[in-house]
Structure formats: structure tokens, C-alpha cells
Write a protein that holds these residues in place. Structure first.
Motif, PDB file in Angstrom:
ATOM      1  N   ILE A 126       0.650  -1.135   0.206  1.00  0.00           N
ATOM      2  CA  ILE A 126       0.256  -0.393   0.124  1.00  0.00           C
ATOM      3  C   ILE A 126       0.567   0.659   0.403  1.00  0.00           C
ATOM      4  O   ILE A 126       1.637   1.237   1.601  1.00  0.00           O
ATOM      5  N   ARG A 127       0.844   2.344  -0.959  1.00  0.00           N
ATOM      6  CA  ARG A 127       1.671   3.240  -1.142  1.00  0.00           C
ATOM      7  C   ARG A 127       0.829   4.285  -0.033  1.00  0.00           C
ATOM      8  O   ARG A 127      -0.403   4.355  -0.998  1.00  0.00           O
ATOM      9  N   THR A 128       1.662   4.834   0.856  1.00  0.00           N
ATOM     10  CA  THR A 128       0.974   6.012   1.049  1.00  0.00           C
ATOM     11  C   THR A 128       1.330   7.234   1.626  1.00  0.00           C
ATOM     12  O   THR A 128       2.592   7.263   1.440  1.00  0.00           O
ATOM     13  N   GLN A 129       0.147   7.996   1.669  1.00  0.00           N
ATOM     14  CA  GLN A 129       0.646   9.805   1.823  1.00  0.00           C
ATOM     15  C   GLN A 129       0.271  10.420   2.965  1.00  0.00           C
ATOM     16  O   GLN A 129      -1.484  10.253   2.990  1.00  0.00           O
ATOM     17  N   TYR A 130       0.171  10.960   4.031  1.00  0.00           N
ATOM     18  CA  TYR A 130       0.454  11.282   5.157  1.00  0.00           C
ATOM     19  C   TYR A 130       0.647  12.890   4.553  1.00  0.00           C
ATOM     20  O   TYR A 130       1.347  13.187   4.064  1.00  0.00           O
ATOM     21  N   ILE A 131      -0.999  13.861   4.565  1.00  0.00           N
ATOM     22  CA  ILE A 131      -0.669  15.077   5.016  1.00  0.00           C
ATOM     23  C   ILE A 131      -0.877  16.143   5.940  1.00  0.00           C
ATOM     24  O   ILE A 131      -2.196  15.127   6.801  1.00  0.00           O
ATOM     25  N   SER A 132      -0.603  17.388   6.724  1.00  0.00           N
ATOM     26  CA  SER A 132      -1.178  18.514   7.781  1.00  0.00           C
ATOM     27  C   SER A 132      -0.221  18.822   7.380  1.00  0.00           C
ATOM     28  O   SER A 132       0.672  19.700   7.002  1.00  0.00           O
ATOM     29  N   ASP A 133      -0.537  20.568   8.332  1.00  0.00           N
ATOM     30  CA  ASP A 133      -0.072  21.090   8.408  1.00  0.00           C
ATOM     31  C   ASP A 133       1.403  21.461   8.735  1.00  0.00           C
ATOM     32  O   ASP A 133       1.786  21.824   8.532  1.00  0.00           O
ATOM     33  N   LYS A 134       1.758  20.308   9.149  1.00  0.00           N
ATOM     34  CA  LYS A 134       3.330  19.928   9.711  1.00  0.00           C
ATOM     35  C   LYS A 134       3.829  19.399   8.525  1.00  0.00           C
ATOM     36  O   LYS A 134       5.579  19.380   7.936  1.00  0.00           O
ATOM     37  N   GLY A 135       3.358  19.259   7.357  1.00  0.00           N
ATOM     38  CA  GLY A 135       4.452  19.034   5.991  1.00  0.00           C
ATOM     39  C   GLY A 135       3.643  17.572   5.131  1.00  0.00           C
ATOM     40  O   GLY A 135       2.035  17.198   6.120  1.00  0.00           O
ATOM     41  N   GLN A 136       4.054  16.593   4.720  1.00  0.00           N
ATOM     42  CA  GLN A 136       3.584  15.753   4.247  1.00  0.00           C
ATOM     43  C   GLN A 136       4.995  14.365   4.076  1.00  0.00           C
ATOM     44  O   GLN A 136       5.722  14.585   4.302  1.00  0.00           O
ATOM     45  N   GLN A 137       4.203  13.317   4.150  1.00  0.00           N
ATOM     46  CA  GLN A 137       5.297  11.776   4.272  1.00  0.00           C
ATOM     47  C   GLN A 137       5.046  10.815   3.665  1.00  0.00           C
ATOM     48  O   GLN A 137       3.553  10.050   3.352  1.00  0.00           O
ATOM     49  N   GLY A 138       5.484   9.942   2.836  1.00  0.00           N
ATOM     50  CA  GLY A 138       5.444   9.144   2.072  1.00  0.00           C
ATOM     51  C   GLY A 138       5.767   7.815   2.466  1.00  0.00           C
ATOM     52  O   GLY A 138       6.708   8.019   3.632  1.00  0.00           O
ATOM     53  N   PHE A 139       4.563   6.591   2.761  1.00  0.00           N
ATOM     54  CA  PHE A 139       5.210   5.462   3.347  1.00  0.00           C
ATOM     55  C   PHE A 139       4.814   4.435   2.333  1.00  0.00           C
ATOM     56  O   PHE A 139       3.913   4.563   1.217  1.00  0.00           O
ATOM     57  N   GLU A 140       6.063   3.168   2.457  1.00  0.00           N
ATOM     58  CA  GLU A 140       5.630   2.215   1.823  1.00  0.00           C
ATOM     59  C   GLU A 140       5.072   0.817   2.538  1.00  0.00           C
ATOM     60  O   GLU A 140       6.421   0.069   3.810  1.00  0.00           O
ATOM     61  N   LEU A 141       4.006   0.333   2.429  1.00  0.00           N
ATOM     62  CA  LEU A 141       3.559  -0.382   3.725  1.00  0.00           C
ATOM     63  C   LEU A 141       3.324  -2.425   2.810  1.00  0.00           C
ATOM     64  O   LEU A 141       2.876  -1.869   1.725  1.00  0.00           O
ATOM     65  N   THR A 142       3.583  -2.531   3.571  1.00  0.00           N
ATOM     66  CA  THR A 142       3.699  -3.737   3.009  1.00  0.00           C
ATOM     67  C   THR A 142       2.737  -4.949   4.685  1.00  0.00           C
ATOM     68  O   THR A 142       2.794  -4.260   6.165  1.00  0.00           O
ATOM     69  N   PRO A 143       2.221  -6.074   4.568  1.00  0.00           N
ATOM     70  CA  PRO A 143       2.252  -7.285   5.605  1.00  0.00           C
ATOM     71  C   PRO A 143       3.280  -7.077   6.552  1.00  0.00           C
ATOM     72  O   PRO A 143       2.522  -7.351   8.207  1.00  0.00           O
ATOM     73  N   LYS A 144       4.459  -7.033   6.486  1.00  0.00           N
ATOM     74  CA  LYS A 144       4.831  -7.096   7.185  1.00  0.00           C
ATOM     75  C   LYS A 144       5.836  -5.550   8.064  1.00  0.00           C
ATOM     76  O   LYS A 144       6.237  -5.762   9.088  1.00  0.00           O
ATOM     77  N   VAL A 145       5.046  -5.211   7.139  1.00  0.00           N
ATOM     78  CA  VAL A 145       5.658  -3.368   7.860  1.00  0.00           C
ATOM     79  C   VAL A 145       4.251  -2.704   7.664  1.00  0.00           C
ATOM     80  O   VAL A 145       4.120  -2.095   6.571  1.00  0.00           O
ATOM     81  N   SER A 146       3.423  -2.321   8.219  1.00  0.00           N
ATOM     82  CA  SER A 146       1.865  -2.292   7.806  1.00  0.00           C
ATOM     83  C   SER A 146       1.998  -1.149   9.757  1.00  0.00           C
ATOM     84  O   SER A 146       0.479  -0.464   9.709  1.00  0.00           O
ATOM     85  N   VAL A 147       2.807  -0.899  10.171  1.00  0.00           N
ATOM     86  CA  VAL A 147       2.378   0.124  11.078  1.00  0.00           C
ATOM     87  C   VAL A 147       3.632   1.631  10.727  1.00  0.00           C
ATOM     88  O   VAL A 147       4.430   1.284  10.655  1.00  0.00           O
ATOM     89  N   PHE A 148       3.420   2.945  10.518  1.00  0.00           N
ATOM     90  CA  PHE A 148       4.254   3.501  10.622  1.00  0.00           C
ATOM     91  C   PHE A 148       4.375   4.869  11.344  1.00  0.00           C
ATOM     92  O   PHE A 148       2.542   5.126  11.870  1.00  0.00           O
ATOM     93  N   ASN A 149       4.804   5.348  11.656  1.00  0.00           N
ATOM     94  CA  ASN A 149       4.705   6.004  13.034  1.00  0.00           C
ATOM     95  C   ASN A 149       4.871   8.447  11.564  1.00  0.00           C
ATOM     96  O   ASN A 149       5.488   8.287  11.089  1.00  0.00           O
ATOM     97  N   LEU A 150       3.892   8.654  12.332  1.00  0.00           N
ATOM     98  CA  LEU A 150       3.696  10.365  11.487  1.00  0.00           C
ATOM     99  C   LEU A 150       4.411  11.013  11.758  1.00  0.00           C
ATOM    100  O   LEU A 150       5.108  11.298  13.153  1.00  0.00           O
ATOM    101  N   PRO A 151       4.880  12.606  10.761  1.00  0.00           N
ATOM    102  CA  PRO A 151       6.021  13.420  11.575  1.00  0.00           C
ATOM    103  C   PRO A 151       5.267  13.784  12.660  1.00  0.00           C
ATOM    104  O   PRO A 151       4.416  14.183  12.752  1.00  0.00           O
TER     105      PRO A 151
END
Length: 209
Positions: free
Chosen positions: A184-209
Motif C-alpha cells: 500500500i503506497r501511503t501519503q500523509y499530509i497535515s499542517d506539519k507537512g507530508q510524508q510517504g510510506f510503503e506499507l507491506t504485510p510485514k510493515v503495516s505500522v508507521f509513525n507520523l511526522p
């Protein structure tokens, strides 16, 4: 999508497509089996998400349902996708609750259209049953169209968080529910900026900026 509440997620989607276009990914190439997109936008206490996936990842086919079993599969998938609380894990301290979820897919729409086409075809056959060659050509064209179809599931979620500052991490459980998703190609955006992630079944948790 037609929902009014996803203005910020539309922005996130635009940034997402722009980011991956620079890496050689074109928007129309996003339909790749095994892959999906997740755009997340946070504005104050509201977190909106846009999830887009080829239907193959969700139900195992991309043509309109041909049997009652396939139709039931689509309906079951819609129910599962609507259950955003089960698909996404927020930190408990953030107090995030699902406010709304909307699922759209061409599969159900195409099924209705197919029924109409089927009735029209029957009517046509009653009038011109002698023209078998024309009927055969139409059926072949219909089958080719089905094989070339690229149906998707597109879902919009809206979460309200009582303590938005505590929303610093997200667990994505889509892999557990839909085994056809490999990345799952993931993109997070907020007033703090944006960040992209590459999620997989083994890596399905990500920390926000």
C-alpha cells in the motif's frame, strides 16, 4: 468521489500522484494488482482517508458479478471496507472514532448496467433471432470488454479524534482482511507537512511526522 467532506483528502491525493509521478509512476498505472493507495489528511481533530484498490485485491475478480456467490462476495467486501474501526488502529489516547465511511465500486454499478443490457439483448434476440452472426459478434465484443475492464474499490473515511495531538501512529490492518493486497503506497499530509510510506504485510505500522 462525490462526498463533500473529503476536500483535504483530495489535496492529499493530488500530492500523492505528483510524488509518485516523479518516480516514474503515472496516475493511470496505479491499477496494479497487489498494490493499493492510501491517502491520509489531518486537519485539526479530523482525519480523512482515501483508499483505492483494484477489485482483484479485494474480491479476486474485476468483472461484474456473474453469480450470486460473486455478488455476495462484493457485498461482503463493501461491509468489511465500511468497518474503518477494524481496518485502522489509532493510539487509544488519540480517541479517534469513525464518523463516516463511503464505498464506491464499478462492480455493483456494472452489475445493474449488465442486467439492463441483458434484457435489451433478449429483446433484440426475439426480434432478430435469425441473425446469429451479429449476435455472436456482440457476445465476443462483450467478453473482450469484460477481460479488459479494470474495476476498483474506492473508499472515503472520516475519523474524529478527541486528542488529535496523540495521533502519532497508525496501524493499517487492510492486509489482514484482504490477502490480495501486497503493498500500500501511503501519503500523509497535515499542517506539519507530508510524508510517504510503503506499507507491506510485514510493515503495516508507521509513525507520523
Amino acid at each position: 468521489m462525490k462526498s463533500k467532506y473529503l476536500v483535504t483528502a483530495v489535496l492529499a491525493s493530488t500530492l500523492f500522484n505528483t510524488t509518485y509521478a516523479k518516480e516514474g509512476h503515472q496516475q493511470h498505472d496505479a491499477h496494479e494488482h497487489g498494490h493499493a493507495q492510501l491517502n491520509i489528511a489531518q486537519e485539526g481533530s479530523t482525519v480523512t482517508m482515501q483508499f483505492i484498490s483494484p477489485a482483484m485485491n479485494i474480491v479476486g475478480f474485476e468483472h461484474h458479478p456473474k453469480t450470486e456467490e460473486q455478488e455476495a462476495q462484493v457485498k461482503q467486501a463493501i461491509k468489511q471496507l465500511e468497518n474503518g474501526s477494524a481496518l485502522f488502529g489509532f493510539p487509544k489516547k488519540a480517541g479517534c472514532k469513525l464518523a463516516s465511511a463511503k464505498v464506491e465500486t464499478e462492480l455493483m454499478e456494472a452489475h445493474g448496467d449488465h442486467d439492463d443490457d441483458h434484457h435489451e439483448k433478449d429483446h433484440h434476440e426475439e426480434k432478430k433471432h435469425h441473425d446469429k452472426a451479429e449476435k455472436h459478434h456482440e457476445e465476443e465484443h462483450h467478453d473482450e470488454h469484460e477481460e479488459e475492464s479494470h474495476s476498483e474499490f474506492e473508499v472515503e473515511y472520516s475519523f474524529n479524534c478527541s486528542q488529535p495531538k496523540q495521533f502519532h501512529q497508525l496501524q493499517v490492518r487492510l492486509f489482514e482482511t484482504f490477502k490480495g493486497i501486497e503493498e500500500i503506497r501511503t501519503q500523509y499530509i497535515s499542517d506539519k507537512g507530508q510524508q510517504g510510506f510503503e506499507l507491506t504485510p510485514k510493515v503495516s505500522v508507521f509513525n507520523l511526522p
